[in-house]
Design an enzyme around this catalytic site. Structure first.
Site, PDB file in Angstrom:
ATOM      1  N   SER A  69      36.377  42.773  41.475  1.00  0.00           N
ATOM      2  CA  SER A  69      35.011  42.254  41.636  1.00  0.00           C
ATOM      3  C   SER A  69      34.386  42.760  42.939  1.00  0.00           C
ATOM      4  CB  SER A  69      35.032  40.726  41.652  1.00  0.00           C
ATOM      5  OG  SER A  69      35.644  40.228  40.491  1.00  0.00           O
TER       6      SER A  69
HETATM    7  N1  SAM Z   1      40.031  38.764  40.372  1.00  0.00           N
HETATM    8  C1  SAM Z   1      40.212  40.174  40.151  1.00  0.00           C
HETATM    9  C2  SAM Z   1      40.402  40.943  41.423  1.00  0.00           C
HETATM   10  O1  SAM Z   1      40.379  40.362  42.515  1.00  0.00           O
HETATM   11  O2  SAM Z   1      40.635  42.153  41.318  1.00  0.00           O
HETATM   12  C3  SAM Z   1      39.135  40.792  39.308  1.00  0.00           C
HETATM   13  C4  SAM Z   1      39.192  40.289  37.915  1.00  0.00           C
HETATM   14  S1  SAM Z   1      38.527  41.310  36.662  1.00  0.00           S
HETATM   15  C5  SAM Z   1      36.801  41.154  36.963  1.00  0.00           C
HETATM   16  C6  SAM Z   1      38.871  40.239  35.285  1.00  0.00           C
HETATM   17  C7  SAM Z   1      40.331  40.217  34.878  1.00  0.00           C
HETATM   18  O3  SAM Z   1      40.498  39.171  33.926  1.00  0.00           O
HETATM   19  C8  SAM Z   1      40.825  41.489  34.216  1.00  0.00           C
HETATM   20  O4  SAM Z   1      41.931  41.974  34.909  1.00  0.00           O
HETATM   21  C9  SAM Z   1      41.211  41.021  32.804  1.00  0.00           C
HETATM   22  O5  SAM Z   1      42.304  41.709  32.260  1.00  0.00           O
HETATM   23  C10 SAM Z   1      41.517  39.565  33.042  1.00  0.00           C
HETATM   24  N2  SAM Z   1      41.457  38.679  31.873  1.00  0.00           N
HETATM   25  C11 SAM Z   1      40.573  38.665  30.839  1.00  0.00           C
HETATM   26  N3  SAM Z   1      40.875  37.667  29.977  1.00  0.00           N
HETATM   27  C12 SAM Z   1      41.959  37.026  30.481  1.00  0.00           C
HETATM   28  C13 SAM Z   1      42.734  35.902  30.056  1.00  0.00           C
HETATM   29  N4  SAM Z   1      42.482  35.211  28.948  1.00  0.00           N
HETATM   30  N5  SAM Z   1      43.780  35.531  30.831  1.00  0.00           N
HETATM   31  C14 SAM Z   1      44.082  36.188  31.965  1.00  0.00           C
HETATM   32  N6  SAM Z   1      43.394  37.262  32.408  1.00  0.00           N
HETATM   33  C15 SAM Z   1      42.336  37.671  31.687  1.00  0.00           C
END
Ligand code: SAM
Length: 229
Positions: A69
């Site tokens: 993000s």
């Molecule tokens: N917080 C992260 C960082 O600091 O880099 C950025 C997160 S990224 C915008 C969103 C993440 O959510 C992705 O890695 C994606 O694979 C994960 N994601 C999507 N659906 C999910 C779920 N149901 N459970 C866990 N992770 C999930």
């Protein structure tokens, strides 16, 4: 330090400049969030080819089509979550591990006696491994536990949580996350369509009562799972 063309990049200085900008823009307000943003080296959480862009205030690609993000979004989510030392926090969407490290620096600073803990769930195993390595090399693996699974189900083993922070776009509030919040706890979550959402603060007043406030429009990658897309 890293050469960028003819310029030698000083990451610490770049980080300080970005934090000053976020303070001037009114995003960063609280001393402990400012300190955490000044402490965590974002360049250690991005892919090597993007290190030189680590302090541009923008999301960056990581593995498997996902993103780390933008710093202003990490800062804003930490501010509105009103995190405190000792909090137990659940993050959904580990990605690079950067946001989890920022949260850990606030709730479990090294010198605190009453340290909190961050549990973070990632559905893509390769990303969980990427995050674990990033957290290990930056010294946060003792304060952050990375779990592989569907984060929309929460993580009952360490519930209830003071705060739950979702970093992917949800179509609605996942019921298990509401159940796993403490009374007085807060869920920070982007809710909307797959393409645009609003960031919400959902406060648990009692077992059945929740107070909702929308903060700003935002765009996140989709939350995929039983209570997601
Ligand atoms: N917080 C992260 C960082 O600091 O880099 C950025 C997160 S990224 C915008 C969103 C993440 O959510 C992705 O890695 C994606 O694979 C994960 N994601 C999507 N659906 C999910 C779920 N149901 N459970 C866990 N992770 C999930």
């Amino acid at each position: 330090m890293l050469w960028f063309g003819n310029e030698l990049l000083d990451f610490k200085l770049e980080r300080k400049r970005l934090v000053e900008r976020l303070i001037n823009e009114g995003v960063l307000k609280t001393e402990k969030v400012i300190k955490a943003m000044l402490t965590i080296p974002r360049e250690e959480f991005v892919l090597p080819e993007y290190r030189k862009y680590a302090y541009i205030d923008s999301p960056l690609p990581i593995l498997k089509g996902q993103t780390i993000s933008a710093p202003h979004m990490v800062a804003l989510m930490c501010e509105v979550a009103t995190l405190d030392v000792g909090h137990t926090v659940l993050e959904i969407g580990t990605g690079s591990g950067y946001h989890a490290a920022v949260i850990a620096e606030i709730v479990a600073p090294k010198k605190a006696v009453n340290k909190g803990h961050v549990y973070t769930i990632e559905r893509i195993p390769e990303l969980a491994e990427f995050a674990r390595n990033n957290l290990e090399k930056t010294g946060y693996s003792d304060r952050v536990t990375v779990i592989v699974g569907d984060g929309t189900l929460g993580y009952p083993d360490a519930a209830p949580y003071d705060r739950i922070i979702v970093t992917a776009a949800a179509p609605q509030e996942p019921k298990p996350l509401l159940e796993q919040l403490k009374i007085g706890g807060k869920l920070i979550i982007p809710i909307g369509s797959r393409y645009m959402q609003y960031l919400y603060i959902v406060e648990k007043i009692s077992e059945r009562q929740f107070k909702r406030e929308s903060v700003i429009p935002c765009v996140f990658v989709p939350l995929i799972g039983k209570y997601g897309w």
